[in-house]
Motif scaffolding. Structure first.
Motif, mmCIF file in Angstrom:
data_model
loop_
_atom_site.group_PDB
_atom_site.id
_atom_site.type_symbol
_atom_site.label_atom_id
_atom_site.label_comp_id
_atom_site.label_asym_id
_atom_site.label_seq_id
_atom_site.Cartn_x
_atom_site.Cartn_y
_atom_site.Cartn_z
ATOM 1 N N ASP A 63 -3.626 2.039 8.750
ATOM 2 C CA ASP A 63 -2.877 3.298 8.760
ATOM 3 C C ASP A 63 -3.136 4.166 7.547
ATOM 4 O O ASP A 63 -3.638 3.698 6.521
ATOM 5 N N THR A 94 -2.148 -9.585 -1.575
ATOM 6 C CA THR A 94 -1.175 -9.800 -0.494
ATOM 7 C C THR A 94 -1.283 -11.212 0.070
ATOM 8 O O THR A 94 -0.287 -11.939 0.180
ATOM 9 N N LYS A 114 -12.954 -6.919 2.693
ATOM 10 C CA LYS A 114 -13.490 -5.830 1.875
ATOM 11 C C LYS A 114 -13.649 -6.360 0.455
ATOM 12 O O LYS A 114 -12.671 -6.563 -0.254
ATOM 13 N N LYS A 152 -14.392 1.457 1.026
ATOM 14 C CA LYS A 152 -13.949 2.664 1.732
ATOM 15 C C LYS A 152 -12.548 2.474 2.293
ATOM 16 O O LYS A 152 -12.190 1.366 2.695
ATOM 17 N N PHE A 153 -11.781 3.558 2.336
ATOM 18 C CA PHE A 153 -10.440 3.494 2.898
ATOM 19 C C PHE A 153 -10.530 3.699 4.412
ATOM 20 O O PHE A 153 -10.999 4.726 4.892
ATOM 21 N N LEU A 154 -10.094 2.687 5.153
ATOM 22 C CA LEU A 154 -10.268 2.681 6.601
ATOM 23 C C LEU A 154 -8.979 3.031 7.340
ATOM 24 O O LEU A 154 -7.889 2.687 6.888
ATOM 25 N N TYR A 179 0.820 -1.211 0.000
ATOM 26 C CA TYR A 179 0.000 0.000 0.000
ATOM 27 C C TYR A 179 0.852 1.259 0.000
ATOM 28 O O TYR A 179 1.902 1.320 0.613
ATOM 29 N N ASP A 191 -8.326 -6.895 0.628
ATOM 30 C CA ASP A 191 -8.865 -5.884 -0.286
ATOM 31 C C ASP A 191 -8.831 -6.489 -1.696
ATOM 32 O O ASP A 191 -9.774 -7.150 -2.121
ATOM 33 N N THR A 192 -7.720 -6.308 -2.422
ATOM 34 C CA THR A 192 -7.622 -6.968 -3.731
ATOM 35 C C THR A 192 -7.410 -8.475 -3.566
ATOM 36 O O THR A 192 -7.719 -9.256 -4.453
ATOM 37 N N GLY A 193 -6.836 -8.869 -2.435
ATOM 38 C CA GLY A 193 -6.530 -10.288 -2.190
ATOM 39 C C GLY A 193 -5.109 -10.649 -2.610
ATOM 40 O O GLY A 193 -4.637 -11.758 -2.357
ATOM 41 N N GLU A 237 -4.574 -11.685 9.275
ATOM 42 C CA GLU A 237 -4.440 -10.469 8.462
ATOM 43 C C GLU A 237 -5.486 -9.441 8.907
ATOM 44 O O GLU A 237 -6.568 -9.799 9.376
ATOM 45 N N ASP A 238 -5.143 -8.162 8.739
ATOM 46 C CA ASP A 238 -6.106 -7.122 9.120
ATOM 47 C C ASP A 238 -7.265 -7.026 8.127
ATOM 48 O O ASP A 238 -8.417 -6.960 8.513
ATOM 49 N N ILE A 239 -6.924 -7.034 6.831
ATOM 50 C CA ILE A 239 -7.979 -6.782 5.838
ATOM 51 C C ILE A 239 -7.609 -7.436 4.507
ATOM 52 O O ILE A 239 -6.442 -7.478 4.135
HETATM 53 P P1 5GP Z 1 -4.693 -6.433 -0.683
HETATM 54 O O1 5GP Z 1 -3.387 -7.019 -1.113
HETATM 55 O O2 5GP Z 1 -5.722 -7.461 -0.303
HETATM 56 O O3 5GP Z 1 -5.198 -5.464 -1.701
HETATM 57 O O4 5GP Z 1 -4.435 -5.511 0.546
HETATM 58 C C1 5GP Z 1 -4.062 -5.971 1.735
HETATM 59 C C2 5GP Z 1 -3.364 -4.874 2.518
HETATM 60 O O5 5GP Z 1 -3.711 -3.578 2.056
HETATM 61 C C3 5GP Z 1 -3.825 -4.933 3.944
HETATM 62 O O6 5GP Z 1 -3.029 -5.765 4.706
HETATM 63 C C4 5GP Z 1 -3.699 -3.482 4.376
HETATM 64 O O7 5GP Z 1 -2.407 -3.250 4.837
HETATM 65 C C5 5GP Z 1 -3.930 -2.699 3.117
HETATM 66 N N1 5GP Z 1 -5.311 -2.183 3.062
HETATM 67 C C6 5GP Z 1 -6.349 -2.651 2.347
HETATM 68 N N2 5GP Z 1 -7.461 -1.920 2.544
HETATM 69 C C7 5GP Z 1 -7.108 -0.951 3.416
HETATM 70 C C8 5GP Z 1 -7.825 0.115 4.039
HETATM 71 O O8 5GP Z 1 -9.026 0.350 3.857
HETATM 72 N N3 5GP Z 1 -7.116 0.901 4.881
HETATM 73 C C9 5GP Z 1 -5.785 0.717 5.129
HETATM 74 N N4 5GP Z 1 -5.199 1.547 5.978
HETATM 75 N N5 5GP Z 1 -5.082 -0.299 4.578
HETATM 76 C C10 5GP Z 1 -5.745 -1.106 3.739
#
Ligand code: 5GP
Length: 187
Positions: A158, A104, A129, A150-152, A68, A100-102, A96-98
């Motif tokens: 963070d 990570t 998400k 939404k961006f959290l 990110y 999003d795209t999947g 994992e916290d979240i």
């Molecule tokens: P992904 O690879 O699934 O797109 O994203 C995973 C990582 O993106 C998460 O571990 C987190 O660090 C970051 N991320 C995804 N959505 C959010 C969000 O809404 N807020 C923040 N602060 N980080 C996010």
């Protein structure tokens, strides 16, 4: 303007209890010591609250990746810190916290499987998400599903490393982001 609170401290506590109950049901009466791998840094508050409610023997470790920048995922994943526990033939739970795209978790799951050959990998996430998912990745245990992109910020989430210590989850206003940008420039 008051921040748009998405999850209050009470709601977070309810989610943690629900996730812990599910994990306890999965592992409590098994002769296994799972290794919980927290994904730094975002999953730290969730992982620390969660393990206090788990009733089975476990080991913790951490892995760190980045993808990110600011308020969006770059899609390019870098491994920053690896685990130190020997997890060969062991049960692993990635925390994992979240999602999003999947991307990570997709990367992490493959990385851990290919490099360390655990017996099993389960994925636990605090927030799922859905709208921006790019790969077909499903968590085994989900705290809460969100259907808006939404961006959290807060409770581990963070904005350029700021806001992880806030005890609730919210959508920062444009004004808040501008204030943080200004502060970041000055520090
Ligand atoms: P992904 O690879 O699934 O797109 O994203 C995973 C990582 O993106 C998460 O571990 C987190 O660090 C970051 N991320 C995804 N959505 C959010 C969000 O809404 N807020 C923040 N602060 N980080 C996010």
């Amino acid at each position: 303007m008051a921040p748009e609170i998405v999850l209050s401290r009470e709601e977070i506590d309810e989610i943690i209890t629900k996730v812990a109950d599910e994990l306890n049901a999965m592992y409590e009466n098994k002769n296994t010591i799972p290794v919980l791998i927290g994904v730094l840094k975002g999953a730290l508050p969730f992982m620390m609250d969660l393990i206090k409610k788990l009733k089975f023997d476990l080991v913790i470790d951490f892995i760190q990746v980045t993808s990110y920048s600011g308020t969006s995922s770059t899609g390019v994943i870098h491994l920053k810190k690896d685990i130190t526990t020997d997890i060969k033939n062991r049960d692993v739970i990635i925390v994992e916290d979240i999602i999003d795209t999947g991307l990570t978790l997709n990367y992490l799951k493959q990385y851990i499987q290919l490099n360390y050959s655990p017996r099993d990998i389960k994925i636990v996430c605090f927030v799922d998400k859905k709208p921006l998912r790019k790969v077909d990745l499903k968590a085994d245990v989900v705290g809460i599903t969100m259907n808006q992109a939404k961006f959290l910020v807060g409770y581990g989430f963070d904005y350029n490393e700021i806001g992880r210590n806030i005890g609730y989850v919210f959508v920062p206003s444009k004004k808040q982001l501008e204030e943080w940008d200004k502060k970041l420039k000055e520090n």
